[in-house]
Design a protein around this motif. Structure first.
Motif, PDB file in Angstrom:
ATOM      1  N   PRO A 117      10.677  33.409  13.305  1.00 14.95           N
ATOM      2  CA  PRO A 117      11.395  33.444  14.578  1.00 14.95           C
ATOM      3  C   PRO A 117      12.877  33.773  14.380  1.00 14.95           C
ATOM      4  O   PRO A 117      13.503  33.323  13.421  1.00 14.95           O
ATOM      5  N   ARG A 118      13.396  34.571  15.291  1.00 18.43           N
ATOM      6  CA  ARG A 118      14.812  34.952  15.244  1.00 18.43           C
ATOM      7  C   ARG A 118      15.630  34.051  16.176  1.00 18.43           C
ATOM      8  O   ARG A 118      15.109  33.486  17.130  1.00 18.43           O
ATOM      9  N   ASP A 119      16.908  33.971  15.871  1.00 16.55           N
ATOM     10  CA  ASP A 119      17.835  33.219  16.705  1.00 16.55           C
ATOM     11  C   ASP A 119      17.709  33.692  18.153  1.00 16.55           C
ATOM     12  O   ASP A 119      17.664  34.889  18.420  1.00 16.55           O
ATOM     13  N   GLY A 120      17.620  32.761  19.081  1.00 18.73           N
ATOM     14  CA  GLY A 120      17.510  33.091  20.496  1.00 18.73           C
ATOM     15  C   GLY A 120      16.081  33.153  21.012  1.00 18.73           C
ATOM     16  O   GLY A 120      15.862  33.074  22.213  1.00 18.73           O
ATOM     17  N   GLN A 121      15.101  33.291  20.133  1.00 16.63           N
ATOM     18  CA  GLN A 121      13.703  33.283  20.554  1.00 16.63           C
ATOM     19  C   GLN A 121      13.279  31.849  20.869  1.00 16.63           C
ATOM     20  O   GLN A 121      13.978  30.889  20.526  1.00 16.63           O
ATOM     21  N   THR A 122      12.111  31.704  21.479  1.00 12.25           N
ATOM     22  CA  THR A 122      11.515  30.380  21.645  1.00 12.25           C
ATOM     23  C   THR A 122      10.181  30.363  20.922  1.00 12.25           C
ATOM     24  O   THR A 122       9.528  31.395  20.776  1.00 12.25           O
ATOM     25  N   ILE A 123       9.807  29.178  20.449  1.00 16.62           N
ATOM     26  CA  ILE A 123       8.534  29.016  19.757  1.00 16.62           C
ATOM     27  C   ILE A 123       7.715  27.935  20.463  1.00 16.62           C
ATOM     28  O   ILE A 123       8.263  26.943  20.931  1.00 16.62           O
ATOM     29  N   PRO A 124       6.395  28.113  20.535  1.00 19.07           N
ATOM     30  CA  PRO A 124       5.559  27.081  21.146  1.00 19.07           C
ATOM     31  C   PRO A 124       5.339  25.932  20.161  1.00 19.07           C
ATOM     32  O   PRO A 124       5.127  26.149  18.965  1.00 19.07           O
ATOM     33  N   LEU A 125       5.409  24.717  20.685  1.00 19.89           N
ATOM     34  CA  LEU A 125       5.193  23.517  19.871  1.00 19.89           C
ATOM     35  C   LEU A 125       4.400  22.520  20.707  1.00 19.89           C
ATOM     36  O   LEU A 125       4.797  22.205  21.829  1.00 19.89           O
ATOM     37  N   THR A 126       3.292  22.050  20.155  1.00 21.98           N
ATOM     38  CA  THR A 126       2.491  21.029  20.835  1.00 21.98           C
ATOM     39  C   THR A 126       2.724  19.701  20.138  1.00 21.98           C
ATOM     40  O   THR A 126       2.526  19.578  18.922  1.00 21.98           O
ATOM     41  N   LEU A 127       3.167  18.727  20.912  1.00 22.05           N
ATOM     42  CA  LEU A 127       3.385  17.362  20.437  1.00 22.05           C
ATOM     43  C   LEU A 127       2.185  16.537  20.883  1.00 22.05           C
ATOM     44  O   LEU A 127       1.792  16.600  22.052  1.00 22.05           O
ATOM     45  N   VAL A 128       1.594  15.764  19.966  1.00 19.53           N
ATOM     46  CA  VAL A 128       0.410  14.970  20.283  1.00 19.53           C
ATOM     47  C   VAL A 128       0.773  13.488  20.205  1.00 19.53           C
ATOM     48  O   VAL A 128       1.214  13.011  19.153  1.00 19.53           O
ATOM     49  N   PHE A 129       0.591  12.794  21.324  1.00 15.88           N
ATOM     50  CA  PHE A 129       0.913  11.371  21.424  1.00 15.88           C
ATOM     51  C   PHE A 129      -0.365  10.547  21.538  1.00 15.88           C
ATOM     52  O   PHE A 129      -1.362  11.022  22.082  1.00 15.88           O
ATOM     53  N   GLU A 130      -0.343   9.316  21.036  1.00 11.81           N
ATOM     54  CA  GLU A 130      -1.502   8.434  21.132  1.00 11.81           C
ATOM     55  C   GLU A 130      -1.932   8.224  22.571  1.00 11.81           C
ATOM     56  O   GLU A 130      -3.119   8.275  22.876  1.00 11.81           O
ATOM     57  N   LYS A 131      -0.991   7.953  23.464  1.00 11.12           N
ATOM     58  CA  LYS A 131      -1.327   7.620  24.849  1.00 11.12           C
ATOM     59  C   LYS A 131      -1.068   8.762  25.817  1.00 11.12           C
ATOM     60  O   LYS A 131      -1.868   8.997  26.719  1.00 11.12           O
ATOM     61  N   ALA A 132       0.025   9.449  25.659  1.00 12.59           N
ATOM     62  CA  ALA A 132       0.392  10.522  26.606  1.00 12.59           C
ATOM     63  C   ALA A 132      -0.424  11.792  26.381  1.00 12.59           C
ATOM     64  O   ALA A 132      -0.429  12.675  27.231  1.00 12.59           O
ATOM     65  N   GLU A 134      -1.379  15.461  24.771  1.00  7.18           N
ATOM     66  CA  GLU A 134      -0.660  16.636  24.286  1.00  7.18           C
ATOM     67  C   GLU A 134       0.387  17.111  25.279  1.00  7.18           C
ATOM     68  O   GLU A 134       0.127  17.178  26.472  1.00  7.18           O
ATOM     69  N   ILE A 135       1.556  17.442  24.747  1.00  6.07           N
ATOM     70  CA  ILE A 135       2.635  18.036  25.538  1.00  6.07           C
ATOM     71  C   ILE A 135       3.077  19.285  24.783  1.00  6.07           C
ATOM     72  O   ILE A 135       3.486  19.209  23.626  1.00  6.07           O
ATOM     73  N   THR A 136       2.961  20.437  25.434  1.00  2.00           N
ATOM     74  CA  THR A 136       3.376  21.696  24.813  1.00  2.00           C
ATOM     75  C   THR A 136       4.708  22.126  25.401  1.00  2.00           C
ATOM     76  O   THR A 136       4.880  22.129  26.627  1.00  2.00           O
ATOM     77  N   ILE A 137       5.649  22.449  24.522  1.00  3.10           N
ATOM     78  CA  ILE A 137       6.986  22.871  24.950  1.00  3.10           C
ATOM     79  C   ILE A 137       7.353  24.174  24.257  1.00  3.10           C
ATOM     80  O   ILE A 137       6.761  24.523  23.229  1.00  3.10           O
ATOM     81  N   ASP A 138       8.313  24.887  24.814  1.00  3.05           N
ATOM     82  CA  ASP A 138       8.900  26.061  24.184  1.00  3.05           C
ATOM     83  C   ASP A 138      10.236  25.636  23.604  1.00  3.05           C
ATOM     84  O   ASP A 138      11.115  25.174  24.339  1.00  3.05           O
ATOM     85  N   VAL A 139      10.381  25.778  22.301  1.00  2.00           N
ATOM     86  CA  VAL A 139      11.575  25.313  21.600  1.00  2.00           C
ATOM     87  C   VAL A 139      12.457  26.506  21.265  1.00  2.00           C
ATOM     88  O   VAL A 139      12.020  27.436  20.593  1.00  2.00           O
ATOM     89  N   PRO A 140      13.725  26.506  21.720  1.00  2.00           N
ATOM     90  CA  PRO A 140      14.621  27.608  21.385  1.00  2.00           C
ATOM     91  C   PRO A 140      15.057  27.553  19.925  1.00  2.00           C
ATOM     92  O   PRO A 140      15.280  26.481  19.370  1.00  2.00           O
ATOM     93  N   VAL A 141      15.145  28.718  19.311  1.00  2.00           N
ATOM     94  CA  VAL A 141      15.649  28.822  17.942  1.00  2.00           C
ATOM     95  C   VAL A 141      17.164  28.943  18.016  1.00  2.00           C
ATOM     96  O   VAL A 141      17.692  29.835  18.692  1.00  2.00           O
ATOM     97  N   ASP A 142      17.853  28.028  17.346  1.00  2.00           N
ATOM     98  CA  ASP A 142      19.320  28.006  17.356  1.00  2.00           C
ATOM     99  C   ASP A 142      19.787  27.703  15.932  1.00  2.00           C
ATOM    100  O   ASP A 142      20.055  26.548  15.582  1.00  2.00           O
TER     101      ASP A 142
END
Length: 145
Positions: A117-132, A134-142
């Motif tokens: 990934p290049r600076d300024g792009q976003t990457i998909p990231l899935t966070l997995v919680f015991e109770k909540a 899966e939460i998928t977010i787009d994380v900016p590269v900085d």
């Protein structure tokens, strides 16, 4: 008149459901990722807030940009040098509290990058919680941070 009634009912249902949605809510703030120049690794950092009444735990992470994505922390070795290590049990996010993933501490580690990934792009990231779940977010590269 019928359309007005339907709209009013829909809005009422949304507002009545809001407290139930807020209970146990996990939210992600100030997420960003950095990647080592010319390297095959990188890391993501963020604040995870738990506005719910019960503790939760971040137990896994996934992203298509790397062969392995793990939860890591830094610990001091016997020689005093900081080392990164996998934390398979994950990180607790206390009720009505937060857990910060930050440089030099707990973080998400990307190893064996499939794409760089290049600076300024976003990457998909899935966070997995015991109770909540899966939460998928787009994380900016900085990389400057």
């Amino acid at each position: 008149m019928k359309l007005k009634t339907i709209c009013a009912a829909a809005l009422s249902a949304m507002f009545l459901a809001a407290p139930a949605l807020a209970d146990g809510m996990i939210s992600i703030h100030d997420a960003y990722a950095r990647f080592m120049p010319g390297g095959m690794a990188g890391a993501a950092f963020m604040e995870i807030r738990n506005d719910g009444a019960e503790d939760d735990r971040l137990v896994d992470v996934r992203s298509p940009i790397a062969k392995r994505v793990e939860l890591h922390t830094h610990v001091a070795g016997n020689d005093g040098v900081m080392q990164m290590m996998h934390v398979p049990e994950g990180f607790e996010v206390p009720a009505a509290g937060s857990h910060v993933l930050a440089r030099g501490g707990d973080h998400v580690m990307f190893m064996g990058l499939v794409e760089r990934p290049r600076d300024g792009q976003t990457i998909p990231l899935t966070l997995v919680f015991e109770k909540a779940g899966e939460i998928t977010i787009d994380v900016p590269v900085d990389n400057a941070r």
